[in-house]
Design an enzyme around this catalytic site. Sequence first.
Site, PDB file in Angstrom:
ATOM      1  N   ARG A  29       0.978  -1.242   0.030  1.00 23.16           N
ATOM      2  CA  ARG A  29      -0.006   0.223  -0.214  1.00 23.16           C
ATOM      3  C   ARG A  29       0.887   1.342  -0.002  1.00 23.16           C
ATOM      4  O   ARG A  29       0.968   1.858  -0.863  1.00 23.16           O
ATOM      5  CB  ARG A  29      -0.833  -0.148   1.212  1.00 23.16           C
ATOM      6  CG  ARG A  29      -2.157   0.759   1.150  1.00 23.16           C
ATOM      7  CD  ARG A  29      -1.766   2.230   1.575  1.00 23.16           C
ATOM      8  NE  ARG A  29      -1.064   2.303   2.684  1.00 23.16           N
ATOM      9  CZ  ARG A  29      -0.576   3.608   3.522  1.00 23.16           C
ATOM     10  NH1 ARG A  29      -0.612   4.673   2.800  1.00 23.16           N
ATOM     11  NH2 ARG A  29       0.043   3.467   4.682  1.00 23.16           N
ATOM     12  N   ASP A  30       1.569   1.478   1.010  1.00 28.62           N
ATOM     13  CA  ASP A  30       2.095   2.602   1.217  1.00 28.62           C
ATOM     14  C   ASP A  30       3.465   2.682   0.114  1.00 28.62           C
ATOM     15  O   ASP A  30       3.837   3.794  -0.452  1.00 28.62           O
ATOM     16  CB  ASP A  30       2.933   2.710   2.721  1.00 28.62           C
ATOM     17  CG  ASP A  30       3.138   4.387   3.320  1.00 28.62           C
ATOM     18  OD1 ASP A  30       3.224   5.211   2.270  1.00 28.62           O
ATOM     19  OD2 ASP A  30       3.432   4.646   4.152  1.00 28.62           O
ATOM     20  N   HIS A 222       4.925   4.569  12.710  1.00 31.18           N
ATOM     21  CA  HIS A 222       5.103   4.610  11.471  1.00 31.18           C
ATOM     22  C   HIS A 222       6.103   5.579  10.810  1.00 31.18           C
ATOM     23  O   HIS A 222       5.832   6.753  10.704  1.00 31.18           O
ATOM     24  CB  HIS A 222       3.604   4.772  10.923  1.00 31.18           C
ATOM     25  CG  HIS A 222       3.406   4.817   9.352  1.00 31.18           C
ATOM     26  ND1 HIS A 222       2.779   3.646   8.538  1.00 31.18           N
ATOM     27  CD2 HIS A 222       3.847   5.643   8.283  1.00 31.18           C
ATOM     28  CE1 HIS A 222       2.882   4.029   7.256  1.00 31.18           C
ATOM     29  NE2 HIS A 222       3.671   5.158   7.231  1.00 31.18           N
ATOM     30  N   HIS A 224       8.821   6.874   8.315  1.00 38.15           N
ATOM     31  CA  HIS A 224       9.675   6.918   6.880  1.00 38.15           C
ATOM     32  C   HIS A 224      11.100   7.303   7.303  1.00 38.15           C
ATOM     33  O   HIS A 224      11.421   7.906   8.415  1.00 38.15           O
ATOM     34  CB  HIS A 224       8.898   8.049   6.202  1.00 38.15           C
ATOM     35  CG  HIS A 224       7.564   7.776   5.623  1.00 38.15           C
ATOM     36  ND1 HIS A 224       7.538   7.035   4.305  1.00 38.15           N
ATOM     37  CD2 HIS A 224       6.277   7.485   6.140  1.00 38.15           C
ATOM     38  CE1 HIS A 224       6.051   6.670   4.121  1.00 38.15           C
ATOM     39  NE2 HIS A 224       5.522   6.785   5.420  1.00 38.15           N
ATOM     40  N   CYS A 255       4.578   9.267   0.100  1.00 39.89           N
ATOM     41  CA  CYS A 255       3.139   9.633   0.251  1.00 39.89           C
ATOM     42  C   CYS A 255       3.128  10.673  -1.100  1.00 39.89           C
ATOM     43  O   CYS A 255       3.796  11.669  -1.218  1.00 39.89           O
ATOM     44  CB  CYS A 255       2.651  10.422   1.260  1.00 39.89           C
ATOM     45  SG  CYS A 255       0.836  10.937   1.123  1.00 39.89           S
ATOM     46  N   ASN A 264       9.429   4.264   3.330  1.00 46.73           N
ATOM     47  CA  ASN A 264       9.303   3.666   4.957  1.00 46.73           C
ATOM     48  C   ASN A 264      10.512   3.011   5.332  1.00 46.73           C
ATOM     49  O   ASN A 264      11.538   2.743   4.613  1.00 46.73           O
ATOM     50  CB  ASN A 264       8.055   2.758   4.950  1.00 46.73           C
ATOM     51  CG  ASN A 264       6.926   3.302   4.622  1.00 46.73           C
ATOM     52  OD1 ASN A 264       6.448   3.675   3.466  1.00 46.73           O
ATOM     53  ND2 ASN A 264       5.998   3.541   5.683  1.00 46.73           N
TER      54      ASN A 264
HETATM   55  P1  HMG Z   1     -12.814  14.783  -2.797  1.00 47.77           P
HETATM   56  O1  HMG Z   1     -12.709  15.336  -4.360  1.00 47.77           O
HETATM   57  O2  HMG Z   1     -13.319  15.914  -2.054  1.00 47.77           O
HETATM   58  O3  HMG Z   1     -14.208  14.043  -2.876  1.00 47.77           O
HETATM   59  O4  HMG Z   1     -11.891  13.714  -2.400  1.00 47.77           O
HETATM   60  P2  HMG Z   1     -15.717  14.071  -2.938  1.00 47.77           P
HETATM   61  O5  HMG Z   1     -16.266  13.624  -1.245  1.00 47.77           O
HETATM   62  O6  HMG Z   1     -16.101  15.511  -3.288  1.00 47.77           O
HETATM   63  O7  HMG Z   1     -16.299  13.212  -3.900  1.00 47.77           O
HETATM   64  C1  HMG Z   1     -16.210  13.465  -5.329  1.00 47.77           C
HETATM   65  C2  HMG Z   1     -16.627  12.365  -6.229  1.00 47.77           C
HETATM   66  O8  HMG Z   1     -15.585  11.120  -5.877  1.00 47.77           O
HETATM   67  C3  HMG Z   1     -17.858  11.768  -6.020  1.00 47.77           C
HETATM   68  O9  HMG Z   1     -18.120  11.237  -7.410  1.00 47.77           O
HETATM   69  C4  HMG Z   1     -17.422  10.522  -5.129  1.00 47.77           C
HETATM   70  O10 HMG Z   1     -18.810   9.267  -5.143  1.00 47.77           O
HETATM   71  C5  HMG Z   1     -16.108   9.974  -5.495  1.00 47.77           C
HETATM   72  P3  HMG Z   1     -19.416  11.999  -8.237  1.00 47.77           P
HETATM   73  O11 HMG Z   1     -20.629  12.201  -7.156  1.00 47.77           O
HETATM   74  O12 HMG Z   1     -18.633  13.287  -8.370  1.00 47.77           O
HETATM   75  O13 HMG Z   1     -19.467  11.173  -9.473  1.00 47.77           O
HETATM   76  N1  HMG Z   1     -15.632   9.527  -4.501  1.00 47.77           N
HETATM   77  C6  HMG Z   1     -14.955   8.191  -4.657  1.00 47.77           C
HETATM   78  N2  HMG Z   1     -14.907   7.416  -5.452  1.00 47.77           N
HETATM   79  C7  HMG Z   1     -14.171   6.225  -5.086  1.00 47.77           C
HETATM   80  N3  HMG Z   1     -13.545   5.781  -3.947  1.00 47.77           N
HETATM   81  C8  HMG Z   1     -13.620   6.783  -2.998  1.00 47.77           C
HETATM   82  C9  HMG Z   1     -14.311   8.175  -3.556  1.00 47.77           C
HETATM   83  N4  HMG Z   1     -14.483   9.014  -2.354  1.00 47.77           N
HETATM   84  C10 HMG Z   1     -15.019   9.951  -3.256  1.00 47.77           C
HETATM   85  N5  HMG Z   1     -13.181   6.467  -1.794  1.00 47.77           N
HETATM   86  C11 HMG Z   1     -10.938  11.821  -1.058  1.00 47.77           C
HETATM   87  C12 HMG Z   1     -11.727  13.381  -1.312  1.00 47.77           C
HETATM   88  C13 HMG Z   1     -10.819  11.386   0.366  1.00 47.77           C
HETATM   89  C14 HMG Z   1     -11.759  10.812  -1.750  1.00 47.77           C
HETATM   90  C15 HMG Z   1      -9.892  12.151  -1.785  1.00 47.77           C
HETATM   91  O14 HMG Z   1      -9.040  13.365  -1.045  1.00 47.77           O
HETATM   92  C16 HMG Z   1      -8.791  11.064  -1.553  1.00 47.77           C
HETATM   93  O15 HMG Z   1      -9.006  10.044  -2.204  1.00 47.77           O
HETATM   94  N6  HMG Z   1      -7.602  11.083  -1.050  1.00 47.77           N
HETATM   95  C17 HMG Z   1      -6.825   9.785  -0.572  1.00 47.77           C
HETATM   96  C18 HMG Z   1      -5.074  10.262  -0.614  1.00 47.77           C
HETATM   97  C19 HMG Z   1      -4.416   9.206  -0.452  1.00 47.77           C
HETATM   98  O16 HMG Z   1      -4.560   7.899  -0.604  1.00 47.77           O
HETATM   99  N7  HMG Z   1      -3.335   9.402  -0.052  1.00 47.77           N
HETATM  100  C20 HMG Z   1      -2.107   8.585   0.415  1.00 47.77           C
HETATM  101  C21 HMG Z   1      -2.585   7.953   1.682  1.00 47.77           C
HETATM  102  S1  HMG Z   1      -2.278   8.555   3.136  1.00 47.77           S
HETATM  103  C22 HMG Z   1      -0.632   8.133   3.832  1.00 47.77           C
HETATM  104  O17 HMG Z   1       0.304   7.814   2.732  1.00 47.77           O
HETATM  105  C23 HMG Z   1       0.115   8.536   4.973  1.00 47.77           C
HETATM  106  C24 HMG Z   1       0.049   7.319   5.999  1.00 47.77           C
HETATM  107  O18 HMG Z   1       1.119   6.244   5.096  1.00 47.77           O
HETATM  108  C25 HMG Z   1       0.568   7.519   7.329  1.00 47.77           C
HETATM  109  C26 HMG Z   1       1.777   8.346   7.208  1.00 47.77           C
HETATM  110  O19 HMG Z   1       2.937   7.978   6.514  1.00 47.77           O
HETATM  111  O20 HMG Z   1       1.805   9.462   7.927  1.00 47.77           O
HETATM  112  C27 HMG Z   1      -1.117   6.445   5.837  1.00 47.77           C
HETATM  113 MG    MG Z   2       3.175   6.592   5.296  1.00 47.50          MG
END
Ligand code: HMG
Ligand code: MG
Length: 313
Positions: A29-30, A222, A224, A255, A264
């Site tokens: 995933r990450d 967690h 990095h 990320c 990581n």
């Molecule tokens: P948004 O653009 O604000 O979405 O994104 P929305 O709520 O306005 O919805 C817009 C459209 O997207 C809608 O469709 C929803 O249905 C659709 P429409 O009605 O316009 O046809 N939609 C989706 N479709 C599929 N799957 C979904 C989904 N959600 C909405 N889940 C959102 C908001 C949260 C979705 C977006 O910002 C997002 O997906 N962000 C994810 C970013 C990400 O994955 N980052 C990496 C992970 S975090 C990380 O790595 C850190 C970690 O490792 C810890 C660390 O290291 O600190 C965990």
């Molecule tokens: Mg991470």
Amino acid sequence: MTARDLGLPTRVPAPDLPDRVTIWEVGARDGLQNEDTVVPVEVKLEFLDRLADAGLTTLEATSFVHPKWVPQLADAEELLTGLRRRDGVRYPVLVPNERGLDRALAAGVTHVAIFASATETFANRNLNRTLDSQLTMFEPVVTRAVRAGLEVRGYVSMCFGDPWEGSVDPAAVVSVGRRLLDMGCTQLSLGDTIGVATAGHVSALLTAFADAGTPVDRLAVHFHDTYGQALTNTLAALRHGVTTVDSSAGGLGGCPYAESATGNLATEDLVWLLDGLGVETGVDLDKLADTSAWMAEKLGRPSPSRVVRALLG
Ligand code: HMG
Ligand code: MG
């Protein structure tokens, strides 16, 4: 003759450390969310199989996020359909919102993780939400997931430093973390998203959680490894009683919404440390390093893990 054939590292157990650590493997995933290339789903499935063969029992498999935000993981449904689940292995997935939870439930997952930010700017960049509205978004996700019998982990990102806001106050992290626990998360994973933590800061944050009444067995770390501090920070956390450590096979990771995030903590580097300290992980280091070398070949670049490079030349 390799270092392993020679019985290295020498085991010298330390009295102030836990007997056993659970490794929460985030490579699929990450690790893969941050690659320029989209790895084919068959390769991801073989990667997960190999990680389970190496003895890892928690394999964070993918994310049900918006496919436009993280195209590398747009195959989440396909991956879950093809997953060869093993007894004794759990396969958590990330879900940001109810739409993500719906998709994860339809795919038959049993463990989910929500992911919050301790800072306003990263909440906006990563989730398109404010600090407060990310929590409003997570609340129904956790309630519904718990009602459906799922285990829910809560990540807190930017626990130490943020590329836009600088140093992060432990009180801000505790405040977000407590909200996630109150919602029903069983575990919090404290993320050093951009790898800027140092051991004293880790200690200060864990002390702040203890002072707020959070039992240490609810906390995971967690790290990095951007500044090469991930192992030292891990040791500091173990000394506080933390027994779940996140890491990524071969040191993959980053990320896509935090440019200064690099890989990581490498699982191999962690296992070498823990083997030497006599802390059980259940992981076969040689099999794991072979897996990371295999994945590095698929990605077309060497593994950043020092231990992988040292073991495999
Ligand atoms: P948004 O653009 O604000 O979405 O994104 P929305 O709520 O306005 O919805 C817009 C459209 O997207 C809608 O469709 C929803 O249905 C659709 P429409 O009605 O316009 O046809 N939609 C989706 N479709 C599929 N799957 C979904 C989904 N959600 C909405 N889940 C959102 C908001 C949260 C979705 C977006 O910002 C997002 O997906 N962000 C994810 C970013 C990400 O994955 N980052 C990496 C992970 S975090 C990380 O790595 C850190 C970690 O490792 C810890 C660390 O290291 O600190 C965990
Ligand atoms: Mg991470």
